[in-house]
Design an enzyme around this catalytic site. Structure first.
Site, short mmCIF file in Angstrom:
data_model
loop_
_atom_site.label_atom_id
_atom_site.label_comp_id
_atom_site.label_asym_id
_atom_site.label_seq_id
_atom_site.Cartn_x
_atom_site.Cartn_y
_atom_site.Cartn_z
N TYR A 53 41.48 29.36 58.17
CA TYR A 53 41.97 30.64 57.36
C TYR A 53 43.46 30.86 57.96
O TYR A 53 43.56 30.80 59.15
CB TYR A 53 40.97 31.79 57.88
CG TYR A 53 39.71 31.88 56.92
CD1 TYR A 53 39.13 30.88 56.16
CD2 TYR A 53 39.00 32.63 57.44
CE1 TYR A 53 38.25 30.90 55.65
CE2 TYR A 53 37.51 32.65 56.85
CZ TYR A 53 37.18 31.67 55.99
OH TYR A 53 35.96 31.95 55.32
N SER A 234 32.17 35.70 49.09
CA SER A 234 32.65 36.00 47.35
C SER A 234 31.61 36.73 46.89
O SER A 234 31.14 36.53 45.59
CB SER A 234 32.90 34.67 46.76
OG SER A 234 33.81 33.96 47.21
N GLY A 237 33.17 37.53 43.82
CA GLY A 237 33.56 36.56 42.80
C GLY A 237 35.21 36.24 42.59
O GLY A 237 35.76 36.41 41.89
N PHE A 238 35.85 36.33 43.88
CA PHE A 238 37.21 36.29 44.01
C PHE A 238 38.14 37.51 43.53
O PHE A 238 38.92 37.42 42.90
CB PHE A 238 37.87 35.01 43.45
CG PHE A 238 37.63 33.69 43.95
CD1 PHE A 238 36.94 33.61 45.14
CD2 PHE A 238 37.60 32.45 43.29
CE1 PHE A 238 36.35 32.27 45.94
CE2 PHE A 238 37.23 31.22 44.00
CZ PHE A 238 36.79 31.54 45.48
N GLY A 239 37.31 38.60 43.35
CA GLY A 239 37.88 39.77 42.95
C GLY A 239 37.46 39.89 41.39
O GLY A 239 37.78 41.16 40.92
N LEU A 241 34.72 40.37 39.93
CA LEU A 241 33.74 41.37 39.71
C LEU A 241 33.99 42.90 40.12
O LEU A 241 33.42 43.71 40.17
CB LEU A 241 32.54 41.10 40.55
CG LEU A 241 31.53 40.13 39.91
CD1 LEU A 241 30.44 39.58 40.75
CD2 LEU A 241 30.87 40.73 38.69
N GLY A 243 36.48 43.75 37.93
CA GLY A 243 36.90 44.05 36.54
C GLY A 243 38.32 43.83 36.39
O GLY A 243 38.81 44.18 35.21
N LYS A 244 39.21 43.83 37.23
CA LYS A 244 40.63 43.83 37.07
C LYS A 244 41.18 42.75 36.24
O LYS A 244 42.28 42.90 35.82
CB LYS A 244 41.25 43.78 38.47
CG LYS A 244 41.05 42.68 39.33
CD LYS A 244 41.73 42.67 40.72
CE LYS A 244 41.34 41.73 41.41
NZ LYS A 244 41.81 41.97 43.04
#
Length: 346
Positions: A53, A234, A237-239, A241, A243-244
């Site tokens: 990372y 996750s 789900g990489f953001g 979920l 909704g953006k």
């Protein structure tokens, strides 16, 4: 905050684990420290990182995340109050700048020593193999395809011996897997059963979310019967979920906007499923993010749920999911969507 214990131990960890993989690339040192301060104040005592990372991995920022965490420990004196997990990078094209990656004795020792130095600590509580050394299906590969060109020799005994020696030296306390398959998980467990002197893997860190419940197919039974806890990554789900990204939106500085090759959760079926989950959450006056995280939090095989955020608003919402309990109607709605569009993301 709610707490559980790492399997096979008496180590108490928060049910929410603070993920760190954006610090040093999407997030600055100051932002990383702000996240740790807030999470710690909310009762989170479990931090997960890796030598790789921040991601996407690149030579220029290699291991910057561990350095940010180490400086926070030095500044706050909180090392003994945090259960710290890190990982050794596996063999891959994108890790060649690190060293001769793989799980040889020398490579594992070099990786542990480097992490200890950057983290400014004498020990790591949970040390994980970031992904298998052999060629198999992980990182978005749904099915296994045997690669006859992969000349991996079964070195699991030697890997466990090296980890055992590092445990005897006090440099790591416990060991775990990541991105592992049912075969690999059972192979490691088998080796430590047959050879009592070898350490036992106590956790597995694999993807798990409303969009990817493949862990349930084979690994969930292993988790429950063998008492090896899932530390899911996750869960958002990489953001996706949150909704953006619905409606074709590409919010500035969001991960999938910045790194479009991170499209694992952005396919047509995943987008359709996300819309359905969003509508379900709205119908029950929940945010999609909190419904998604609360679902993962509730699974019996989950030890601690790794949340990650690039800003404080996201972090606060994600941590607050620990107080969200989904009712039977919501859970049935989730299962109905899953039956209609099962595992749309690999």
């Amino acid at each position: 905050m709610k707490y559980t214990t790492l399997p096979q131990t008496d180590i108490e960890v928060s049910k929410i684990c603070l993920g760190t993989m954006t610090w040093g690339r999407q997030n600055s040192l100051e932002e990383g420290h702000e996240q740790m301060d807030y999470a710690f104040d909310q009762g989170i005592n479990f931090f997960d990182t890796a030598e790789l990372y921040p991601v996407p991995a690149q030579k220029e920022s290699y291991a910057a995340t561990e350095e940010i965490i180490g400086k926070w420990f030095a500044k706050t004196g909180n090392r003994d109050k945090v259960i710290l997990a890190s990982k050794i990078a596996g063999r891959a094209e994108f890790t060649k700048f690190i060293r001769n990656t793989g799980f040889s004795k020398d490579s594992i020792i070099e990786a542990v020593e480097g992490s200890l130095r950057r983290l400014q600590t004498d020990y790591i509580d949970l040390y994980q193999l970031h992904w298998p050394e052999r060629t198999t299906n992980y990182f978005g590969e749904r099915g296994y395809k045997h690669d006859i060109s992969d000349h991996w020799q079964d070195n699991i005994h030697q890997v466990l011996e090296t980890l055992r020696d590092l445990m005897k030296e006090g440099k790591i306390r416990h060991v775990g897997l990541s991105n592992e398959t049912p075969w690999g998980t059972m192979r490691f467990l088998e080796e430590s059963k047959v050879h009592a002197s070898l350490p036992r893997m106590i956790t597995i860190q694999n993807p798990y979310s409303l969009l990817n419940r493949l862990f349930e197919t084979g690994l969930a039974e292993i988790s429950m019967r063998e008492n090896i806890g899932l530390i899911p990554y996750s869960p958002m789900g990489f953001g996706v979920l949150s909704g953006k990204y619905l409606g074709g939106m590409k919010p500035a500085n969001a991960r999938v906007t910045l790194f479009p090759n991170y499209n694992r959760y952005s396919g047509e079926n995943a987008t359709k499923a996300t819309q359905k989950y969003f509508d379900l959450a709205q119908a029950h006056e929940l945010s999609l993010a909190q419904m998604s995280l609360a679902f993962v939090n509730s699974r019996p095989f989950v030890t601690s749920n790794i949340i990650g955020a690039t800003n404080m608003k996201q972090l606060k919402e994600n941590i607050a999911s620990i107080d969200v309990k989904l009712n039977e109607e919501v859970l049935l709605g989730i299962e109905a969507i899953h039956d209609e569009i099962p595992n749309p993301a690999p």
